[in-house]
Design a protein around this motif. Structure first.
Motif, PDB file in Angstrom:
ATOM      1  N   GLN A   4     126.725 -13.158  14.286  1.00 60.57           N
ATOM      2  CA  GLN A   4     127.593 -12.217  14.776  1.00 60.57           C
ATOM      3  C   GLN A   4     127.701 -11.916  15.960  1.00 60.57           C
ATOM      4  O   GLN A   4     128.906 -11.888  16.874  1.00 60.57           O
ATOM      5  CB  GLN A   4     127.094 -10.992  14.214  1.00 60.57           C
ATOM      6  CG  GLN A   4     127.340 -10.960  12.603  1.00 60.57           C
ATOM      7  CD  GLN A   4     128.617 -10.165  12.330  1.00 60.57           C
ATOM      8  OE1 GLN A   4     129.579 -10.673  12.240  1.00 60.57           O
ATOM      9  NE2 GLN A   4     128.573  -8.851  12.040  1.00 60.57           N
ATOM     10  N   LEU A  37     122.466 -14.011   9.658  1.00 55.45           N
ATOM     11  CA  LEU A  37     123.758 -12.958   9.687  1.00 55.45           C
ATOM     12  C   LEU A  37     124.031 -12.442  10.941  1.00 55.45           C
ATOM     13  O   LEU A  37     125.101 -12.584  11.792  1.00 55.45           O
ATOM     14  CB  LEU A  37     123.815 -12.063   8.706  1.00 55.45           C
ATOM     15  CG  LEU A  37     124.025 -12.373   7.150  1.00 55.45           C
ATOM     16  CD1 LEU A  37     124.183 -11.032   6.402  1.00 55.45           C
ATOM     17  CD2 LEU A  37     125.422 -13.037   6.973  1.00 55.45           C
ATOM     18  N   LYS A  51     127.733  -6.588   5.354  1.00 57.38           N
ATOM     19  CA  LYS A  51     126.796  -7.591   4.556  1.00 57.38           C
ATOM     20  C   LYS A  51     125.475  -7.432   5.119  1.00 57.38           C
ATOM     21  O   LYS A  51     124.549  -7.717   4.474  1.00 57.38           O
ATOM     22  CB  LYS A  51     127.390  -8.952   4.935  1.00 57.38           C
ATOM     23  CG  LYS A  51     128.553  -9.375   4.226  1.00 57.38           C
ATOM     24  CD  LYS A  51     128.566 -11.063   4.357  1.00 57.38           C
ATOM     25  CE  LYS A  51     129.950 -11.235   3.741  1.00 57.38           C
ATOM     26  NZ  LYS A  51     130.458 -12.578   4.221  1.00 57.38           N
ATOM     27  N   SER A 103     137.614  -8.442  11.297  1.00 60.67           N
ATOM     28  CA  SER A 103     136.853  -8.771  10.136  1.00 60.67           C
ATOM     29  C   SER A 103     135.413  -9.036  10.275  1.00 60.67           C
ATOM     30  O   SER A 103     134.148  -8.844   9.889  1.00 60.67           O
ATOM     31  CB  SER A 103     137.287 -10.320   9.629  1.00 60.67           C
ATOM     32  OG  SER A 103     137.265 -11.239  10.898  1.00 60.67           O
ATOM     33  N   LEU A 104     135.206  -9.385  11.830  1.00 58.26           N
ATOM     34  CA  LEU A 104     133.781  -9.526  12.377  1.00 58.26           C
ATOM     35  C   LEU A 104     133.099  -8.021  12.280  1.00 58.26           C
ATOM     36  O   LEU A 104     131.898  -8.233  11.819  1.00 58.26           O
ATOM     37  CB  LEU A 104     133.868  -9.973  13.621  1.00 58.26           C
ATOM     38  CG  LEU A 104     132.756 -10.496  14.168  1.00 58.26           C
ATOM     39  CD1 LEU A 104     132.829 -11.518  15.356  1.00 58.26           C
ATOM     40  CD2 LEU A 104     131.993  -9.288  15.239  1.00 58.26           C
ATOM     41  N   GLU A 110     131.965  -7.659   8.671  1.00 63.07           N
ATOM     42  CA  GLU A 110     130.978  -8.435   8.327  1.00 63.07           C
ATOM     43  C   GLU A 110     129.643  -7.606   8.322  1.00 63.07           C
ATOM     44  O   GLU A 110     128.824  -8.050   7.826  1.00 63.07           O
ATOM     45  CB  GLU A 110     130.788  -9.711   9.220  1.00 63.07           C
ATOM     46  CG  GLU A 110     131.802 -10.713   8.783  1.00 63.07           C
ATOM     47  CD  GLU A 110     131.282 -11.748   7.721  1.00 63.07           C
ATOM     48  OE1 GLU A 110     130.440 -12.256   7.923  1.00 63.07           O
ATOM     49  OE2 GLU A 110     131.986 -11.630   6.748  1.00 63.07           O
TER      50      GLU A 110
END
Lengths: 235, 235
Positions: free
Chosen positions: B134, B130, B159, B152-153, B156
């Motif tokens: 990124q 992940l 997560k 949105s990044l 993220e």
């Protein structure tokens, strides 16, 4: 370049130095309070450290803006340029120290008041006191433009590393003795690591301060030591 | 301002962008290799990550020098100034990502090959994948000057934080089950924390990239989440 311009550059640089001092004081105070909060399980004090971090960030932003404006407007050369760029870098390290103190404060609740044996609290506090003296000392020396003490100050970081290694081992022992200590001890482990990292940022500041004053790198780079990592060589 | 000067500024800015790309690629590759070295107990690979960090530092120094020279020589205003200052900041975050990957690599020897259960290796690897996506994504979007994906990044990153919390709990469980796991697991704990912090630096880069492109802050600051810290409120 007229007298007025020169004076004005120095004035602006003084204001930047003053901001650095304020950030240094705040970094030391945050580290002190975070350690006290951790050892005495004082959640209120921990919250104050957490909110102080916003003040630190605001001071860094102000310093950055002043420094960039100064570079763009006055196009300083040589030592003047080094001083302005150096201030930006040192402010970056002070801001990181604030972050690390905040991270310690954030763990106060998770550590709780049950699991910390007196001897461990003492070891962590001793480590923190070394760190706090270092933070104050490096900024004092920079603002007084005294480069002589910076080498020994950087070498002092070794004492912090040794103290960290000892805290690390002590924590492992408590965890192995009683699994109920594990959760609190892992949080204390991160706290100790954060204090050790504050020492690393003091080293960065000492290196930058030396470079600003002399135009040269601090002599004899001490190899970074975290004995707990025990790097195994490739062969 | 003549055509020549404008072109030259853009050329110099392109060179800075190119250095950022190289640093981003290196940061991703170092994170990938460090994770692989950790999971497969590959000390040789770990050593390569450790020596790659010097390349990262050299690239950051070059970028810094180019950026400062550009500010002093051309006195850029508004978006141009934001781009140069933003590049310095993003390079700082990429350099920190390299440091964190190096720290993971340094622990490979201490973790050893005995104590890592398959499921744990899988969780850490999933978290690392992940993180690596990124790092690549944020630099790609910056260089293409696409601001739409940055919000949105940044989100993220949540997560990654969730994955970290799960790894943290898994590690505590292994430690409690068998005290012989404690030493290796504390090193893995620091590795997982380092990966989580790489995610934080990606968030910083996204925020800087957005500011460079739009002159505004990324909307709706997500509160930083490390559930394992479980902050207790003052009251």
């Amino acid at each position: 370049m007229g007298e007025h311009t020169v004076t004005s550059f120095d004035e602006e640089l003084n204001r930047i130095d003053q901001l650095l001092c304020e950030m240094g004081d705040l970094a030391g105070a945050m580290t002190q309070s975070a350690t006290k909060a951790l050892i005495s399980s004082d959640n209120g004090l921990a919250q104050r450290v957490i909110s102080d971090d916003a003040i630190m960030d605001a001071k860094q932003r102000e310093l950055d803006e002043r420094a960039i404006t100064l570079i763009a407007k006055r196009q300083p050369m040589a030592q003047d340029l080094r001083a302005v760029v150096g201030a930006i870098r040192m402010a970056g390290d002070l801001e990181r120290i604030g972050d690390l103190a905040k991270n310690v404060a954030k763990r106060v609740g998770a550590v709780g008041d049950s699991a910390t044996p007196r001897s461990l609290a003492h070891s962590i506090d001793a480590m923190a006191q070394l760190v706090i003296v270092q933070v104050k000392s490096v900024i004092d020396q920079y603002v007084a433009r005294q480069s002589e003490g910076l080498t020994s100050l950087r070498d002092e970081d070794e004492k912090i590393d040794i103290q960290y290694t000892s805290v690390f081992r002590e924590l492992l022992t408590y965890m192995m003795e009683d699994p109920r200590n594990i959760t609190a001890c892992t949080h204390l482990l991160f706290c100790a690591k954060n204090l050790e990292r504050i020492g690393d940022h003091v080293t960065n500041i000492a290196e930058n301060a030396y470079y600003v004053m002399t135009g040269e790198q601090l002599p004899v780079q001490r190899p970074k030591l975290d004995e707990t990592q025990m790097t195994v060589s490739a062969e």
